[in-house]
Design an enzyme around this catalytic site. Structure first.
Site, PDB file in Angstrom:
ATOM      1  N   HIS A 125       0.833  -1.202   0.000  1.00  0.00           N
ATOM      2  CA  HIS A 125       0.000   0.000   0.000  1.00  0.00           C
ATOM      3  C   HIS A 125       0.871   1.257   0.000  1.00  0.00           C
ATOM      4  O   HIS A 125       0.614   2.200  -0.762  1.00  0.00           O
ATOM      5  CB  HIS A 125      -0.910  -0.008   1.234  1.00  0.00           C
ATOM      6  CG  HIS A 125      -1.699   1.257   1.423  1.00  0.00           C
ATOM      7  ND1 HIS A 125      -3.010   1.384   1.038  1.00  0.00           N
ATOM      8  CD2 HIS A 125      -1.345   2.454   1.958  1.00  0.00           C
ATOM      9  CE1 HIS A 125      -3.436   2.606   1.324  1.00  0.00           C
ATOM     10  NE2 HIS A 125      -2.445   3.274   1.890  1.00  0.00           N
ATOM     11  N   GLU A 126       1.887   1.271   0.840  1.00  0.00           N
ATOM     12  CA  GLU A 126       2.760   2.438   0.916  1.00  0.00           C
ATOM     13  C   GLU A 126       3.572   2.613  -0.363  1.00  0.00           C
ATOM     14  O   GLU A 126       3.746   3.730  -0.853  1.00  0.00           O
ATOM     15  CB  GLU A 126       3.681   2.313   2.132  1.00  0.00           C
ATOM     16  CG  GLU A 126       2.960   2.343   3.464  1.00  0.00           C
ATOM     17  CD  GLU A 126       2.158   3.617   3.664  1.00  0.00           C
ATOM     18  OE1 GLU A 126       2.643   4.694   3.278  1.00  0.00           O
ATOM     19  OE2 GLU A 126       1.042   3.537   4.190  1.00  0.00           O
ATOM     20  N   HIS A 129       1.595   4.296  -3.089  1.00  0.00           N
ATOM     21  CA  HIS A 129       1.566   5.765  -3.051  1.00  0.00           C
ATOM     22  C   HIS A 129       2.713   6.339  -3.893  1.00  0.00           C
ATOM     23  O   HIS A 129       2.547   7.347  -4.581  1.00  0.00           O
ATOM     24  CB  HIS A 129       1.692   6.267  -1.616  1.00  0.00           C
ATOM     25  CG  HIS A 129       0.416   6.234  -0.829  1.00  0.00           C
ATOM     26  ND1 HIS A 129      -0.735   6.872  -1.239  1.00  0.00           N
ATOM     27  CD2 HIS A 129       0.118   5.654   0.370  1.00  0.00           C
ATOM     28  CE1 HIS A 129      -1.690   6.687  -0.345  1.00  0.00           C
ATOM     29  NE2 HIS A 129      -1.208   5.952   0.632  1.00  0.00           N
ATOM     30  N   GLU A 187      -6.013   7.304  -1.222  1.00  0.00           N
ATOM     31  CA  GLU A 187      -6.017   6.111  -0.378  1.00  0.00           C
ATOM     32  C   GLU A 187      -6.648   4.923  -1.108  1.00  0.00           C
ATOM     33  O   GLU A 187      -6.124   3.806  -1.075  1.00  0.00           O
ATOM     34  CB  GLU A 187      -6.772   6.383   0.921  1.00  0.00           C
ATOM     35  CG  GLU A 187      -5.961   7.119   1.966  1.00  0.00           C
ATOM     36  CD  GLU A 187      -4.750   6.320   2.416  1.00  0.00           C
ATOM     37  OE1 GLU A 187      -4.878   5.107   2.640  1.00  0.00           O
ATOM     38  OE2 GLU A 187      -3.679   6.913   2.536  1.00  0.00           O
TER      39      GLU A 187
END
Length: 264
Positions: A125-126, A129, A187
């Protein structure tokens, strides 16, 4: 007249800087990727000065193993980077990734992410980004909306305050008391990109939902500060479930091709 001309030029430059994210969303990116990478490197160096690095070699190897499996599936410039992974001795359930190939994980996250697949959920997920250029988008948006109106204030401002603001825009401001959550769209984008990324690396995407159940239990129903306060746990898990069929296809293909992570 001159003001109008300058305004039209500024608008033209901003329109020319509009790009498309991996999911097809329009983004504003005013800065070259090299400059954003330099900002990421500087931010990471600052964090390493502020937070103690874990001396637990086994846990560090475990976190590095998971992160390496995720980043090995990257294409393009990100795939050519030798990602720097650091485990910080910090009890908060936090993690982040920065442009230029930096990943930080707080030891407290390992109390919530109970297996390699759940840890891969957060790391992917990070990293998502970064893949979606969210840092560039956030910094560009702040610059476009504030440069003209607050130029004098910015020039006369406290450098430490400006640095903290920049850290927040890069996504790591929580360590310095500046929490600037990613937007709802960013997100959700990172959730879907990250879900596919972890599955492509051979991690079980179904564990992403269980990770969020753990997060909800650990935070009494509130999301931890390393992720945005915008999407509710329920909405996030619904989005993950909606993206699960494609992720499961990628997961099964990864397994067939021999990608079976065994990080312990």
């Amino acid at each position: 007249m001159m003001y109008r001309v300058l305004t039209l030029v500024a608008v033209a430059l901003i329109l020319a800087a509009c790009t498309t994210s991996p999911t097809g969303r329009t983004q504003l990116q005013l800065f070259p990727s090299e400059q954003i990478d330099e900002m990421g490197a500087a931010a990471f160096a600052t964090i390493q000065e502020e937070l103690p690095v874990s001396d637990d070699e086994a846990m560090t190897a475990y976190v590095t193993c998971v992160a390496d499996q995720v980043t090995e599936q990257l294409d393009g410039e990100e795939g050519e980077i030798d990602w720097d992974v650091v485990l910080f001795d910090e009890p908060s359930p936090n993690a982040f990734a920065l442009p230029g190939g930096r990943i930080g994980v707080h030891s407290g996250l390992l109390d919530v992410a109970q297996n390699q697949d759940q840890l891969a959920t957060v790391i992917a997920h990070e990293v998502a980004h970064v893949l979606a250029d969210h840092s560039n988008e956030r910094i560009s948006t702040a610059y476009a909306t504030e440069a003209g109106l607050r130029a004098v204030e910015a020039l006369a401002g406290d450098p430490s305050r400006e640095q903290s603001q920049l850290m927040g825009l890069l996504g790591v401001g929580a360590q310095f008391g500046i929490l600037l959550p990613f937007s709802r769209s960013q997100e959700r984008e990172a959730d879907i990109i990250g879900l596919d990324l972890m599955a492509d690396a051979g991690f079980d995407p179904r564990e992403s939902v269980r990770l969020w159940q753990n997060m909800a239990a650990a935070a009494n129903g509130e999301p931890p500060e390393f992720l945005s306060t915008h999407p509710s746990h329920g909405r996030r898990m619904d989005d993950l479930q909606a993206g699960m069929p494609n992720a499961m296809t990628l997961y099964e293909e990864a397994r067939e091709q021999g990608r079976e992570p065994d990080c312990q």
